[in-house]
Design an enzyme around this catalytic site. Structure first.
Site, mmCIF file in Angstrom:
data_model
loop_
_atom_site.group_PDB
_atom_site.id
_atom_site.type_symbol
_atom_site.label_atom_id
_atom_site.label_comp_id
_atom_site.label_asym_id
_atom_site.label_seq_id
_atom_site.Cartn_x
_atom_site.Cartn_y
_atom_site.Cartn_z
ATOM 1 N N ASP A 1 13.793 31.219 49.320
ATOM 2 C CA ASP A 1 12.388 30.866 49.132
ATOM 3 C C ASP A 1 11.744 31.764 48.079
ATOM 4 O O ASP A 1 11.028 31.296 47.183
ATOM 5 C CB ASP A 1 11.656 30.984 50.470
ATOM 6 C CG ASP A 1 10.166 30.755 50.350
ATOM 7 O OD1 ASP A 1 9.760 29.615 50.070
ATOM 8 O OD2 ASP A 1 9.398 31.721 50.526
ATOM 9 N N GLU B 1 16.637 25.769 49.984
ATOM 10 C CA GLU B 1 16.258 27.161 49.742
ATOM 11 C C GLU B 1 17.390 28.105 50.125
ATOM 12 O O GLU B 1 17.625 29.107 49.428
ATOM 13 C CB GLU B 1 14.990 27.497 50.520
ATOM 14 C CG GLU B 1 13.751 26.811 49.981
ATOM 15 C CD GLU B 1 12.508 27.130 50.777
ATOM 16 O OE1 GLU B 1 11.410 27.130 50.183
ATOM 17 O OE2 GLU B 1 12.621 27.384 52.001
#
Length: 233
Positions: A43, A115
């Site tokens: 992320d 992610e």
């Protein structure tokens, strides 16, 4: 031939440590050795890569506009669509309950897996390789960064509307229903002193809040809600 070779071709990276990719594809419902830590790392890496590209391609943009443009590139919908396009859903490792409830189509699981893969590539090969892969996945969207409009989300617009009129900020009341692997968020939005109260329902809290905020804006006299996005930006 390793069954992950086709996925690695789509990703544009052949893993030196294949275990990293396997972990990135493993949802927490499948066991303790899952992708949550890689997702946490990915992320941040993904956000940095997009932020860096925006900084270089939009030299005149202000900080707030850059933040909104980055958010529109890395929101859950965008990542889930990209994950499906890359075929990541075909390789996800889910627990039995999650599998039966359609987990391979769940937006949050798809976005988190993407992610996690970003985090895995970063560990496996470093930032530049990771950057190359990510920008390749985005394709023409990267070229469009120089034209991207810094559209504001519903919650931001509602807050600005209220602040401009010296009114209290909105309150978002959240109710969660369903099992842990299939939760539904119901959000009620209201402002002290105003008669309106709106509701948003979604599988993520942030999107439910955006929906409630957009509906609240649409009730306001000047039609402030027209043309804005409910996206989680």
């Amino acid at each position: 031939m390793n069954h992950l070779n086709k996925l690695m071709e789509r990703l544009g990276h052949q893993f030196n440590n294949l275990e990293l990719l396997k972990i990135a594809l493993t949802h927490r419902s499948s066991g303790a050795d899952n992708n949550e830590r890689l997702e946490f790392l990915g992320d941040s890496v993904l956000g940095f890569i997009i932020a860096s590209e925006l900084y270089q391609r939009r030299p005149q943009a202000r900080e707030g506009d850059l933040s909104r443009m980055r958010a529109s590139m890395v929101n859950g919908d965008e990542l889930a669509q990209m994950s499906t396009k890359l075929g990541i859903n075909e390789y996800l490792q889910l627990g039995v309950g999650e599998q039966k409830s359609g987990g391979k189509r769940r937006r949050s699981i798809l976005a988190d897996a993407l992610e996690a893969i970003v985090g895995a590539i970063y560990i496996d090969a470093g930032l530049e390789t990771c950057r190359r892969c990510v920008l390749n996945w985005y394709g023409e969207r990267v070229d469009d960064l120089s034209k991207l409009s810094p559209k504001k989300d519903a919650k931001s617009l509602l807050q600005e509307w209220l602040q401009a009129r010296r009114l209290p900020l909105p309150t978002y009341e959240v109710k969660i229903t369903g099992e842990a692997h299939a939760q539904t968020f119901t959000v009620n939005c209201y402002v002290k002193g105003l008669p309106h109260k709106t509701e948003g329902v979604n599988t993520t809290r942030r999107r439910a809040e955006q929906i409630a905020a957009k509906r609240f804006l649409e009730l306001l006299d000047d039609g402030k809600g027209d043309g804005i996005t409910e996206r989680d930006q």
